[in-house]
Design an enzyme around this catalytic site. Structure first.
Site, PDB file in Angstrom:
ATOM      1  N   GLY A   1       1.520 -14.998  -4.019  1.00 27.16           N
ATOM      2  CA  GLY A   1       0.668 -13.872  -3.628  1.00 27.16           C
ATOM      3  C   GLY A   1       0.737 -12.711  -4.611  1.00 27.16           C
ATOM      4  CG  HIS A   2      -1.614  -9.232  -3.652  1.00 25.70           C
ATOM      5  ND1 HIS A   2      -2.703  -8.490  -3.281  1.00 25.70           N
ATOM      6  CD2 HIS A   2      -0.863  -9.388  -2.535  1.00 25.70           C
ATOM      7  CE1 HIS A   2      -2.605  -8.203  -1.998  1.00 25.70           C
ATOM      8  NE2 HIS A   2      -1.515  -8.728  -1.521  1.00 25.70           N
TER       9      HIS A   2
END
Lengths: 329, 329, 329
Positions: free
Chosen positions: C239-240
């Site tokens: 994920g970011h």
């Protein structure tokens, strides 16, 4: 209308008992609830038997047990779902392959592409590749050096075959499938990972279907093998040197670690995790979201997927289990 | 510098209360801890309130509760995260579409591509496709026969739409998304799997975002449906004939089996598994790594993800649970 | 035959003790069970020691403990798996890069592609991209605006780098990898989701390998970072704003939610789920199919993967746990 079949025809062709007018015609497939006149539907699970009462289908494939409940024409046999599959194939035959290579495809001089095969736009077919008769290579596929694609096999779009991959006959590989990427193999050298060259390949038998974005790694030394008739759903990961036995079916998002041997005719649910270097017997069923950490030597059904409940109840379950385990420390 | 906004402007534009100098200007977004002068940051979770004391941001979006702790200019409103989203959209507007079709794209003669749309390098647009106004088809996308792409929709790279896929307006499909591959449907014929033709398609509403390498299968008979405003993260698998209700959000790596109906405004965590033929009510929350094996008829939060603990303690938990269950056999 | 090495050579080159004839030659790698004359095999795990008795390998890499059981020539050292990795690299060197850009590739006028780099068919290299010396960009890759690819890095096929992605030196990105797609960030506005522009990027260090169809999202504000020497298997989702510390290895199908920091030299099993905004210490081991919902501050091994058992027994385990938790409500 893709075709037209009379109920008498269907009964004869598939060895079914017809209860109803043999001259009635059906043109299309439908669900029981969505059917209109001219449709044929099926009831595969008696749990949904009530839908027989309201369906507007012209005819329904049913089992002998469910047949008495059918208000419309009934095509009766022991496997209604199979009958439906076969009539669906009649009404929706696979599109014919259009022989030829698209002008934008890049084909190595020494690749052997059968004259009856179709190669789509922006494909890349590298040196030494063999594409069999009537194979269909969809747009954007990349078939790397020395790979072999059997007769009547379909690669949809953006499929990659790494070098030396072997694909059998009548296979279907969906969009984004990757065959033959390097297995995950590294030796530890005082905190650094040293790559193990992955020198095996992937061999896939006949009549195998592989779902979108599924990945099957090449073998470390020997090959990764998928036997005849195996069906893999989307987004499955198969590690290096696995062997998946004939006619085994695996649902989506399952991961199989390296060097695990799976038997024939197994049914493996979705989201399952199987550790590496295990052996799973023939005819094993593994229910969805289970984790397999030890070999399974006997046919049967195995599980460890924990069903969700209301979150507060779940938190109590976790807390209780922790306390029980801590007590006996 | 992508732009320049005064705090007074921001307060007026988003209906916020400003505590500080309205003529101060901000040029960029930042996290509280990474901010420098000229940045605007946000505090969405009071848990991180301490960061307000040391931030070097020029201004911070905060809630009324957190505002007293803010040492720099405060833009106060009930939803600081939303205010941040909106100002981020102002400072980072989506790149304008550059109308035109790249010379290397392969476009069927009868495809209708709006003059205001952009089609990137190495795309394939097959027969009967409709591409709406201002749509952006990134490089390497393959849009198969009869698919429809709505206005202002963006396909990033290597997206595949199988035939007859319908995508609404203002959607974003990220790299590697596969829409409309065959659902996983086979009938068993004495140990062989017989393929069920998948004759439905996929229909996606407006304002849907779909993450990288996510796959959504076409329906077996009827269609797979994703309603307006749904947000799907990366590497999600949606089985055939699912319906995902409007404004539901699903985090990465979740798998939804076939013919499951999910309600509106649900929030589904990452790595969740949902079995097939279930129905999930509106406004259901499913926490990460849960397995759903039965329909959920009431709004609320549901869980079964087991949190990790030290491995020896975990082994005791498993052993204890086994003994308890075996005792009562 | 890819090469020919004498046992004496191997012993000297890798500092091993040879028990056997130094003039014996080996030409290829093999497993203990699959070996024929002329092969060198290895035994890394004493559990498989019995295979030493029947192997037909010419020589085997073994540990001092296993050496007495070896009936053929033994190359003895503390890390037989590492010795095998190194000799495999000697016998199977990476194919040399063939400098040049394929005629079908689309290269922006201002992209800087090193003369010693290779760019395959149907690639797209957008404006401002830098491709380093001896980099190999396989067919069908799309490298978007401003991305940088370091020296000696390999992108296999259908890799996408979103704009401004930074890839270090000697990296390997396998087919279908997506770097820099938008993180999953939305603010809620009365039931609608408002997109948060994702304005960070992805920075990947040197000597990183990333498996097929793995996705790494760009940062929301700051960058997502993968440090030197990290090894990621297939179908992983990052994920970011995650940071993955140097030399950490992650097995397939694992998902890491946004803004989680993972330490150095961690080993994370397959199918693991890690929640967002956590911090994992250095040297943590997480076994397969665990769920991590809280930060881990100490090195050690952590688990929550529940091993599958026969389905009826599993149903009893679940029922028992529910009753125990409900009792104390």
């Amino acid at each position: 209308v893709q075709g037209e079949l009379s109920l008498g025809d269907l009964a004869v062709r598939f060895g079914l008992t017809l209860k109803g007018d043999p001259d009635l015609k059906v043109y299309r497939l439908a669900t029981l609830s969505g059917a209109e006149a001219g449709s044929v539907a099926f009831l595969a699970n008696s749990r949904y038997r009530r839908q027989l009462e309201t369906t507007r289908a012209t005819a329904v494939f049913v089992s002998p047990e469910d047949a008495p409940h059918c208000k419309v024409a009934a095509l009766i046999g022991p496997n209604p779902y199979l009958a439906y599959a076969l009539v669906a194939q009649l009404l929706h035959p696979t599109a014919a392959v259009k022989p030829g290579v698209h002008a934008s495809a890049v084909i190595a001089a020494d690749a052997k592409v059968a004259a009856s095969a179709q190669v789509g736009a922006h494909c890349v077919i590298e040196a030494g590749v063999v594409v069999g008769e009537r194979a269909l290579i969809g747009p954007g596929c990349i078939v790397q050096e020395g790979s072999v694609i059997g007769e009547d096999t379909v690669l949809h779009t953006h499929v990659t075959l790494y070098p030396q991959s072997i694909i059998g006959r009548r296979c279907i590989l969906h969009a984004g499938v990757v065959i033959g990427a390097d297995g995950f193999g590294f030796a530890s050298d005082r905190g650094n990972w040293v790559k193990i060259p992955q020198i095996g390949t992937v061999r896939i038998g006949d009549d195998v279907e592989i779902g979108a974005n599924t990945t099957i790694d090449r073998g470390a030394i020997e090959d990764t093998i998928v036997e005849d008739g195996v069906k893999l759903d989307n987004q499955i990961q198969v590690g290096h040197n696995c062997v998946i036995g004939a006619h085994t079916a695996v649902a989506g998002c399952t991961g199989i670690s390296g060097t695990t041997l799976i038997g024939k005719r197994c049914r493996i649910g979705g989201g399952v995790g199987i550790a590496g270097q295990l052996s799973i017997a023939d005819d094993v069923v593994i229910t969805g979201y289970s984790l397999v950490t030890a070999s399974i030597n006997e046919a049967g059904s195995y599980s460890s997927g924990m069903p969700a409940v209301e979150s507060p109840r779940w938190r109590r379950m976790v807390a209780r289990l922790r306390r029980l385990a801590d007590k006996e420390k």
